[in-house]
Structure formats: C-alpha cells, structure tokens
Design a protein around this motif. Structure first.
Motif, PDB file in Angstrom:
ATOM      1  N   LYS A  97      44.521  46.458  35.514  1.00 46.50           N
ATOM      2  CA  LYS A  97      45.308  46.919  37.256  1.00 46.50           C
ATOM      3  C   LYS A  97      43.677  47.564  37.795  1.00 46.50           C
ATOM      4  N   ARG A  98      43.135  48.432  36.766  1.00 45.85           N
ATOM      5  CA  ARG A  98      41.851  49.400  37.039  1.00 45.85           C
ATOM      6  C   ARG A  98      40.872  48.173  37.779  1.00 45.85           C
ATOM      7  N   HIS A  99      40.958  47.038  36.720  1.00 43.19           N
ATOM      8  CA  HIS A  99      39.920  45.881  36.317  1.00 43.19           C
ATOM      9  C   HIS A  99      40.374  45.523  37.707  1.00 43.19           C
ATOM     10  N   TRP A 100      41.527  45.254  37.922  1.00 49.75           N
ATOM     11  CA  TRP A 100      41.371  44.251  39.333  1.00 49.75           C
ATOM     12  C   TRP A 100      41.396  44.573  40.539  1.00 49.75           C
ATOM     13  N   ASN A 101      41.632  46.069  40.570  1.00 43.17           N
ATOM     14  CA  ASN A 101      40.691  46.777  41.848  1.00 43.17           C
ATOM     15  C   ASN A 101      39.265  46.360  41.789  1.00 43.17           C
ATOM     16  N   ARG A 102      38.526  46.447  41.019  1.00 44.23           N
ATOM     17  CA  ARG A 102      37.318  47.090  40.192  1.00 44.23           C
ATOM     18  C   ARG A 102      36.205  45.572  40.610  1.00 44.23           C
ATOM     19  N   ALA A 103      37.084  44.559  40.739  1.00 47.00           N
ATOM     20  CA  ALA A 103      36.745  43.246  40.908  1.00 47.00           C
ATOM     21  C   ALA A 103      36.468  43.161  42.450  1.00 47.00           C
ATOM     22  N   ILE A 104      37.657  42.652  42.665  1.00 50.14           N
ATOM     23  CA  ILE A 104      37.931  42.939  44.080  1.00 50.14           C
ATOM     24  C   ILE A 104      37.136  43.947  44.555  1.00 50.14           C
TER      25      ILE A 104
ATOM     26  N   LEU B  17      38.434  39.338  53.327  1.00 50.10           N
ATOM     27  CA  LEU B  17      37.889  39.282  51.914  1.00 50.10           C
ATOM     28  C   LEU B  17      39.511  39.262  50.622  1.00 50.10           C
ATOM     29  N   ILE B  18      39.418  39.939  51.388  1.00 49.05           N
ATOM     30  CA  ILE B  18      41.005  40.504  49.908  1.00 49.05           C
ATOM     31  C   ILE B  18      41.367  38.906  50.463  1.00 49.05           C
ATOM     32  N   GLY B  19      42.894  38.556  50.628  1.00 48.98           N
ATOM     33  CA  GLY B  19      42.779  37.641  51.516  1.00 48.98           C
ATOM     34  C   GLY B  19      42.265  36.211  50.696  1.00 48.98           C
ATOM     35  N   GLN B  20      41.034  36.138  50.647  1.00 52.26           N
ATOM     36  CA  GLN B  20      40.459  35.081  50.366  1.00 52.26           C
ATOM     37  C   GLN B  20      40.686  34.906  48.597  1.00 52.26           C
ATOM     38  N   VAL B  21      40.618  36.336  47.770  1.00 52.20           N
ATOM     39  CA  VAL B  21      40.626  36.414  46.670  1.00 52.20           C
ATOM     40  C   VAL B  21      41.588  36.121  45.716  1.00 52.20           C
ATOM     41  N   GLN B  22      42.907  36.795  46.711  1.00 50.74           N
ATOM     42  CA  GLN B  22      44.860  36.460  46.543  1.00 50.74           C
ATOM     43  C   GLN B  22      45.207  35.041  46.257  1.00 50.74           C
ATOM     44  N   VAL B  23      44.705  34.283  47.992  1.00 50.81           N
ATOM     45  CA  VAL B  23      45.242  33.231  48.619  1.00 50.81           C
ATOM     46  C   VAL B  23      44.607  32.063  48.392  1.00 50.81           C
ATOM     47  N   LEU B  24      43.297  32.156  47.930  1.00 49.71           N
ATOM     48  CA  LEU B  24      42.220  31.033  47.781  1.00 49.71           C
ATOM     49  C   LEU B  24      41.562  31.394  46.413  1.00 49.71           C
ATOM     50  N   ILE B  25      41.031  32.132  45.840  1.00 54.97           N
ATOM     51  CA  ILE B  25      40.600  32.086  44.301  1.00 54.97           C
ATOM     52  C   ILE B  25      41.187  31.890  43.673  1.00 54.97           C
ATOM     53  N   ILE B  26      41.865  32.936  43.753  1.00 58.26           N
ATOM     54  CA  ILE B  26      42.557  33.003  42.311  1.00 58.26           C
ATOM     55  C   ILE B  26      44.016  31.132  41.362  1.00 58.26           C
ATOM     56  N   PRO B  27      44.244  31.865  42.450  1.00 55.78           N
ATOM     57  CA  PRO B  27      45.367  30.228  42.425  1.00 55.78           C
ATOM     58  C   PRO B  27      44.100  29.285  42.166  1.00 55.78           C
ATOM     59  N   MET B  28      43.394  29.156  42.369  1.00 55.91           N
ATOM     60  CA  MET B  28      42.441  27.782  42.184  1.00 55.91           C
ATOM     61  C   MET B  28      41.635  28.175  40.078  1.00 55.91           C
ATOM     62  N   LEU B  29      41.525  28.674  40.371  1.00 58.36           N
ATOM     63  CA  LEU B  29      41.394  29.754  38.573  1.00 58.36           C
ATOM     64  C   LEU B  29      42.564  29.288  37.308  1.00 58.36           C
ATOM     65  N   LYS B  30      43.741  30.018  38.318  1.00 63.19           N
ATOM     66  CA  LYS B  30      45.230  29.958  37.405  1.00 63.19           C
ATOM     67  C   LYS B  30      44.901  28.035  37.309  1.00 63.19           C
ATOM     68  N   LYS B  31      44.993  26.989  37.990  1.00 58.68           N
ATOM     69  CA  LYS B  31      44.255  26.425  37.113  1.00 58.68           C
ATOM     70  C   LYS B  31      43.683  25.717  35.863  1.00 58.68           C
ATOM     71  N   GLN B  32      42.988  26.251  36.191  1.00 62.17           N
ATOM     72  CA  GLN B  32      41.957  25.274  34.861  1.00 62.17           C
ATOM     73  C   GLN B  32      42.501  26.320  33.457  1.00 62.17           C
ATOM     74  N   LEU B  33      41.465  25.648  32.523  1.00 63.45           N
ATOM     75  CA  LEU B  33      42.657  25.887  30.477  1.00 63.45           C
ATOM     76  C   LEU B  33      42.144  27.391  30.184  1.00 63.45           C
ATOM     77  N   ALA B  34      40.085  27.316  30.938  1.00 65.31           N
ATOM     78  CA  ALA B  34      40.412  28.903  30.725  1.00 65.31           C
ATOM     79  C   ALA B  34      38.898  29.262  31.406  1.00 65.31           C
ATOM     80  N   PRO B  35      39.222  29.207  32.641  1.00 63.67           N
ATOM     81  CA  PRO B  35      38.539  29.649  33.357  1.00 63.67           C
ATOM     82  C   PRO B  35      37.430  31.090  33.791  1.00 63.67           C
ATOM     83  N   GLY B  36      37.911  32.232  32.683  1.00 67.39           N
ATOM     84  CA  GLY B  36      37.128  32.995  32.795  1.00 67.39           C
ATOM     85  C   GLY B  36      36.030  32.305  31.449  1.00 67.39           C
TER      86      GLY B  36
END
Length: 342
Positions: free
Chosen positions: A82-89, A124-143
């Motif tokens: 949770k702390r790192h999600w807050n840091r990243a966003i 900006l937070i909405g861009q991360v939560q609604v746009l970027i993260i869903p795209m990344l979750k579709k990838q096999l190893a996005p990180g």
C-alpha cells in the motif's frame, strides 16, 4: 621509456605530484595509512547520530514513523504494498503537475486556485487507476518488461545520446512514462504473486518497484535543481583550472628554488641562507619570465614565500625535493648508459 621527451613528460608529472605532497605534507602520511579516512568516517557517523538523536527524533515525538524497531514491526507485505502504491501514484502526480506549462503550474500552485489544483490531482490519479493500470494488467509481465527496459536505457545508451536526450527533454530515463509503467506494473505483479502464495516473488517485485520509485525520486530531486547546479559546477571547474595554473607556477618556483640556489667551488648546490633570500630570487625570476611571455603573474607573492619557506625547511631537515630525471639505456651486453634530461 622510449625517448628523452617521454622522460621529460614523466619527470614533469612526478614533480607536480611531489609538489602537491609538499603542499599537504602534514596530511600525506595520515591519508596514506588510512588514519585520516578512519577519523573522517568516525566523525561522520558520530555527527549524524548525534544530530538525529538530539535534534531530529525529538521532532517526531508522539508520531508514528516507519523507521526504527517499533515502526518496522508493522511493515508487513500488505503495509509495504500500500505504501509503495501511494509513493508511485504520488510521484506520477507531482511529475505531471511540474510538467505543465509555467502559466498553468503557477495557477495550480496559487492558494487562490486550490480547488483547481485538487481537481487536477484527481484527474491524474484517475488516469493511473482507470486507464494505465487496467492496460498493464492485461500484460503477462508488465513490471519486469518495463523495469528491464528502463535499466537498459540507463546502462546501454551512448553517452552523447544520453546527454542530448536529457538536454532536450529535461528528464532522465527514471522520469519517463516507461518508468511509471514499470513502477505500476511491478506492484501489479507483486499483488499477483501474493494472491498465488508466491511470497518470494511478491517481495522481489516489491523491492524492484521500490528501486524504480527511488530512482525516480532521486532523479526528480536532481533535475529540479539542475540549471542552478550546472552553473555552480561550471564556476567551480573554472576555479579548478585557475588552481591548476597556479600549481604549474608553483612547480616552476620549486624548480627555480633548486636551480638558482648558491653553489660551492665544485658547482654543487648549497642550501639557501634563508627562505627570504630564496623567495627574492625565485619571485624576481618568475616576474621576468611572465614579462617575457607578455602575461600577468597569476599568483601571490605570499604563496611563493610560503613555498620557499617549506622547501627551505626541508633542505635543513634533509628531506628536500631536488628532482633529477635521466634516461637509462641497457645494451645487449648489459652495459648501462645514463643521460640526464632534467
């Protein structure tokens, strides 16, 4: 050593090094045997520890911080995730707030437009939560993919290309969109691993996310001060060039100290009667050389006097630096030929 010219170059370098040793003689041995380094490190440890215990920690009295034993005891995986999600966003929001045109940034930073700033942050937070993260979750190893890509950008890019890219964009690789995608992707992977009970992989993804976030925070800190730092570094480099010029003059003064000294009947050099006698002769010679070259003597007479005093003291102690360089050629039959060059 192949030629007389090579020997001269080496001799000049040796003289320069020894002159520097003269300047810091009192510290030389302490530096070489590690005494000074150990004392420096011990002083740093003691000073920081004292400052933290006496000044910083009292400011946190009654507050919960994540450091030290009590704070670390609550930092399990869920807490750190949770702390790192807050840091990243938060890093994403700060970055894009600062990346807005100056006129808009001034508006967002104004207390009169606090609501506009809050709305922009929510966007900006909405861009991360609604746009970027869903795209990344579709990838096999996005990180992993973006993390490796960012590391390669930093490790493999040609030096000139890297400088040009940073100059044009005002950003380092750790500040690019791919770095943010790497942070978010690694945290997505950490969640996946944890859900599957793969704790080792979960922690490793979390650590890599922390690394990428830390690189971004460090880069942002430096780049925000880049222009001012660059100007000051340029001034310091010019100062070092000036110091290098003075070192060359001091090296020439040392040569004159030994070359102009009194000689006995056999032509062997004798000690100067006093440091002042040596200074007057050396300073006069330096002024004549500078005048002949049509330049101003860019060093103070006090500096040359101080040098002459140290050299004179060494002469009296039997530790002078009268340097002679010679070429030695060994023939096939073992005969040695020596030719003085300095």
């Amino acid at each position: 050593m192949k030629t007389k010219e090579d020997a001269k170059v080496l001799g000049e370098e040796i003289k320069k090094v020894l002159l520097q040793v003269i300047d810091v003689h009192e510290k030389a041995i302490r530096s070489l045997d590690g005494t000074e380094l150990a004392e420096s490190y011990q002083s740093l440890i003691s000073n920081v520890t004292r400052q933290v215990r006496d000044e910083l920690l009292p400011r946190y009295e009654g507050a919960k911080i994540i450091l030290y034993e009590d704070g670390r005891s609550v930092r399990d995986f869920e807490f750190e995730l949770k702390r790192h999600w807050n840091r990243a966003i938060s890093s994403y929001v700060r970055h894009y707030k600062n990346a807005t045109p100056p006129s808009i940034k001034k508006l967002l930073d104004s207390p009169d437009y606090e609501n506009a700033a809050e709305e922009y942050e929510r966007l900006l937070i909405g861009q991360v939560q609604v746009l970027i993260i869903p795209m990344l979750k579709k990838q096999l190893a996005p990180g992993d993919d973006f993390y490796l890509f960012c590391r390669e950008l930093m490790a493999q890019t040609d030096h000139d290309i890297a400088v040009e890219n940073i100059a044009q964009s005002g950003m380092t690789p750790a500040q690019l969109d791919c770095a943010f995608f790497g942070m978010f992707g690694l945290l997505v992977q950490a969640e996946r691993y944890a859900e599957d009970g793969r704790n080792a992989q979960a922690y490793s993804a979390l650590i890599d996310a922390s690394h990428l976030i830390g690189m971004h925070e460090g880069a942002s800190y430096a780049m925000a001060r880049f222009d001012e730092v660059a100007a000051k570094r340029h001034a310091k480099q010019n100062s070092l060039k000036s110091r290098d010029g003075k070192d060359k003059i001091k090296m020439r003064a040392a040569e004159l100290f030994y070359g102009l000294g009194p000689k006995d009947e056999q032509g062997r050099r004798c000690k100067w009667g006093s440091a002042n006698d040596a200074f007057e002769a050396v300073w006069s010679a330096l002024e004549k050389e500078a005048h002949a070259q049509g330049v101003k003597l860019k060093i103070s007479d006090r500096t040359i006097l101080s040098l002459c005093r140290r050299l004179h003291k060494r002469d009296k102690d039997g530790t002078g630096f009268e340097i002679h360089v010679e070429i030695m050629q060994i023939m096939p039959d073992g005969t040695e030929y020596r030719v003085p060059v300095l």
